[in-house]
Design an enzyme around this catalytic site. Sequence first.
Site, PDB file in Angstrom:
ATOM      1  N   GLU A  91      42.889   4.512  42.545  1.00 55.79           N
ATOM      2  CA  GLU A  91      43.957   3.522  43.103  1.00 55.79           C
ATOM      3  C   GLU A  91      44.864   4.089  43.948  1.00 55.79           C
ATOM      4  O   GLU A  91      45.051   5.511  44.112  1.00 55.79           O
ATOM      5  CB  GLU A  91      44.778   3.132  41.819  1.00 55.79           C
ATOM      6  CG  GLU A  91      44.109   2.126  40.844  1.00 55.79           C
ATOM      7  CD  GLU A  91      44.838   1.950  39.603  1.00 55.79           C
ATOM      8  OE1 GLU A  91      44.350   0.788  39.030  1.00 55.79           O
ATOM      9  OE2 GLU A  91      45.600   2.539  38.960  1.00 55.79           O
ATOM     10  N   CYS A 104      51.111   6.438  48.066  1.00 54.90           N
ATOM     11  CA  CYS A 104      50.743   7.122  47.106  1.00 54.90           C
ATOM     12  C   CYS A 104      49.225   7.261  46.856  1.00 54.90           C
ATOM     13  O   CYS A 104      48.664   6.181  46.521  1.00 54.90           O
ATOM     14  CB  CYS A 104      51.648   6.906  45.571  1.00 54.90           C
ATOM     15  SG  CYS A 104      50.861   7.939  44.390  1.00 54.90           S
ATOM     16  N   CYS A 111      40.840  13.045  35.913  1.00 60.29           N
ATOM     17  CA  CYS A 111      41.492  14.258  36.085  1.00 60.29           C
ATOM     18  C   CYS A 111      41.222  15.046  34.916  1.00 60.29           C
ATOM     19  O   CYS A 111      41.130  14.446  33.700  1.00 60.29           O
ATOM     20  CB  CYS A 111      42.988  14.343  36.063  1.00 60.29           C
ATOM     21  SG  CYS A 111      43.993  15.891  36.468  1.00 60.29           S
ATOM     22  N   CYS A 115      46.972  16.077  30.598  1.00 57.23           N
ATOM     23  CA  CYS A 115      48.225  16.170  30.120  1.00 57.23           C
ATOM     24  C   CYS A 115      48.437  14.981  29.163  1.00 57.23           C
ATOM     25  O   CYS A 115      47.975  13.905  29.431  1.00 57.23           O
ATOM     26  CB  CYS A 115      49.358  15.823  31.210  1.00 57.23           C
ATOM     27  SG  CYS A 115      49.128  17.328  32.630  1.00 57.23           S
ATOM     28  N   CYS A 118      49.543  11.457  30.245  1.00 60.49           N
ATOM     29  CA  CYS A 118      49.141  10.611  31.645  1.00 60.49           C
ATOM     30  C   CYS A 118      47.848  10.032  31.454  1.00 60.49           C
ATOM     31  O   CYS A 118      46.992  10.400  30.811  1.00 60.49           O
ATOM     32  CB  CYS A 118      48.815  11.823  32.532  1.00 60.49           C
ATOM     33  SG  CYS A 118      48.150  11.318  33.955  1.00 60.49           S
ATOM     34  N   GLY A 164      44.436  12.154  39.857  1.00 61.11           N
ATOM     35  CA  GLY A 164      43.865  13.496  39.890  1.00 61.11           C
ATOM     36  C   GLY A 164      44.910  14.525  40.148  1.00 61.11           C
ATOM     37  O   GLY A 164      46.140  14.398  40.715  1.00 61.11           O
ATOM     38  N   CYS A 338      53.985   5.460  37.903  1.00 62.42           N
ATOM     39  CA  CYS A 338      53.543   6.896  37.827  1.00 62.42           C
ATOM     40  C   CYS A 338      52.781   6.924  36.615  1.00 62.42           C
ATOM     41  O   CYS A 338      53.342   6.608  35.662  1.00 62.42           O
ATOM     42  CB  CYS A 338      54.794   7.835  37.745  1.00 62.42           C
ATOM     43  SG  CYS A 338      55.726   7.939  39.295  1.00 62.42           S
TER      44      CYS A 338
HETATM   45  N1  SAH Z   1      48.115  15.699  39.132  1.00 60.46           N
HETATM   46  C1  SAH Z   1      49.421  15.875  40.050  1.00 60.46           C
HETATM   47  C2  SAH Z   1      49.792  14.739  40.531  1.00 60.46           C
HETATM   48  C3  SAH Z   1      49.533  13.310  39.912  1.00 60.46           C
HETATM   49  S1  SAH Z   1      50.439  12.853  38.729  1.00 60.46           S
HETATM   50  C4  SAH Z   1      50.657  15.947  39.028  1.00 60.46           C
HETATM   51  O1  SAH Z   1      50.336  16.074  37.711  1.00 60.46           O
HETATM   52  O2  SAH Z   1      51.689  16.684  39.519  1.00 60.46           O
HETATM   53  C5  SAH Z   1      51.903  12.182  39.774  1.00 60.46           C
HETATM   54  C6  SAH Z   1      53.241  12.519  38.519  1.00 60.46           C
HETATM   55  O3  SAH Z   1      53.273  11.436  37.628  1.00 60.46           O
HETATM   56  C7  SAH Z   1      53.289  13.804  37.932  1.00 60.46           C
HETATM   57  O4  SAH Z   1      54.664  14.196  38.030  1.00 60.46           O
HETATM   58  C8  SAH Z   1      52.853  13.273  36.787  1.00 60.46           C
HETATM   59  O5  SAH Z   1      53.324  14.286  35.563  1.00 60.46           O
HETATM   60  C9  SAH Z   1      53.621  11.676  36.615  1.00 60.46           C
HETATM   61  N2  SAH Z   1      53.139  11.231  35.463  1.00 60.46           N
HETATM   62  C10 SAH Z   1      51.904  11.251  34.756  1.00 60.46           C
HETATM   63  N3  SAH Z   1      51.795  10.439  33.903  1.00 60.46           N
HETATM   64  C11 SAH Z   1      53.041   9.579  33.506  1.00 60.46           C
HETATM   65  C12 SAH Z   1      53.694   8.404  32.908  1.00 60.46           C
HETATM   66  N4  SAH Z   1      52.833   8.003  32.042  1.00 60.46           N
HETATM   67  N5  SAH Z   1      54.803   8.230  33.213  1.00 60.46           N
HETATM   68  C13 SAH Z   1      55.578   8.732  34.142  1.00 60.46           C
HETATM   69  N6  SAH Z   1      55.113   9.748  34.969  1.00 60.46           N
HETATM   70  C14 SAH Z   1      53.555  10.158  34.851  1.00 60.46           C
HETATM   71 FE1  SF4 Z   2      48.280  16.005  34.407  1.00 61.28          FE
HETATM   72 FE2  SF4 Z   2      48.550  15.121  37.022  1.00 61.28          FE
HETATM   73 FE3  SF4 Z   2      46.017  15.344  35.862  1.00 61.28          FE
HETATM   74 FE4  SF4 Z   2      47.730  13.429  35.140  1.00 61.28          FE
HETATM   75  S1  SF4 Z   2      46.972  13.528  37.055  1.00 61.28           S
HETATM   76  S2  SF4 Z   2      46.290  14.720  33.915  1.00 61.28           S
HETATM   77  S3  SF4 Z   2      49.480  14.450  35.180  1.00 61.28           S
HETATM   78  S4  SF4 Z   2      47.620  17.032  36.094  1.00 61.28           S
END
Ligand code: SAH
Ligand code: SF4
Length: 365
Positions: A91, A104, A111, A115, A118, A164, A338
């Site tokens: 996306e 974005c 990924c 986390c 996420c 990712g 996000c």
């Molecule tokens: N992998 C990278 C970039 C993609 S995620 C990273 O982790 O930084 C982009 C942002 O969205 C990151 O700050 C991530 O922690 C945040 N994010 C992920 N899941 C989320 C959620 N469910 N609600 C709000 N922000 C989230």
């Molecule tokens: Fe974590 Fe970013 Fe990967 Fe989501 S996309 S699992 S926030 S590293």
Amino acid sequence: MTVNLLDFDAIGLADFFAEHGEKPFRARQVLRWMHRFGQSDFDAMTDIAKSLREKLRSLASVTPPSIVSDQFSDDGTRKFLFDVGDGNAVETVFIPEDDRGTLCVSTQAGCALDCSFCSTGKQGFNRNLTVAEIIGQLWQANRVLGADPAAERIISNVVLMGMGEPLANFESTVSALRLMLDDNAYGLSRRRVTVSTSGLVPVMDRLADECPVALAVSLHAPNDRLRDELVPINRKYPLPELMAACNRYLQKAPRDFVTFEYVMLDGVNDSDAQARELLAVTRKVSCKFNLIPFNPFPGSPYLRSPAHRIRRFAEILMDAGVVTTTRKTRGDDIDAACGQLAGQVLDKTRRTARRIIDVHEVRTR
Ligand code: SAH
Ligand code: SF4
């Protein structure tokens, strides 16, 4: 099979042209046609000799990923779903604002970093995107949004905050970044292109050396104990190392601060004491905070912090003199906010893991 010219940055394209006996300025012309003017048909590249156009047609193509869906949110946010083959899709989100337009972009199908809050992470990992698939998101968005190279930019900012972890797909990410910055391609300012990382410390150093752009770091917790749980890569690169890496990055960065992203999870990381702990842990780094209200997704184990809690948390940070913004939740009616980006990911890692377990079970039976 033909070569996809969207897979090359300027140097790569010049090398490809050299291999076929063509001069560097020809490569530059084609680069401009492809990226500046969004042209994919060699025959329309009118200032290029017919013989070269024919040669290119036989050797190469300009093939971006195709758009499988295009959804509009009530607030103007627009979400594209791109087919990246083998049943996978990623996306891309366009966020229009008064003074800028931000795209974005995704860098991986899924990924591997998992986390806990996420949606992308929860789906597992399939593969890294190619340069053509990363830059192709910008190429296609420009086309669909009707960008005119002679007019003001519709997409003025790019954030690698889609699906990712960009630094886990370093080579392709850097080539795509170089195209974004190249005056013959998208000509964006380094300050308006942001890489967001969960904190892959050694690769942050490489990025600073090879292609410094604005940096956002996903912090989400004020201490290692909690961060180990929310952002598992923290077990490998804990906070003291991450803070040191941020400072090294800043020595080479186009901006004089790092943006710390902090997702607000109700009752998990949002107390007054945790705000103060966060100030302490980041005090040696020139930074801004961007608080992200948690965006729920099906099966997510957390709740979003209430608005008054987010305000209070922000206040504590601001009272200490640190610029703090709270991200507007945009596009959540189309799951484009996000962390809601899910695309379609056929998880290879877990399937492999399952297969190993199956085999193991068969053997021990
Ligand atoms: N992998 C990278 C970039 C993609 S995620 C990273 O982790 O930084 C982009 C942002 O969205 C990151 O700050 C991530 O922690 C945040 N994010 C992920 N899941 C989320 C959620 N469910 N609600 C709000 N922000 C989230
Ligand atoms: Fe974590 Fe970013 Fe990967 Fe989501 S996309 S699992 S926030 S590293």
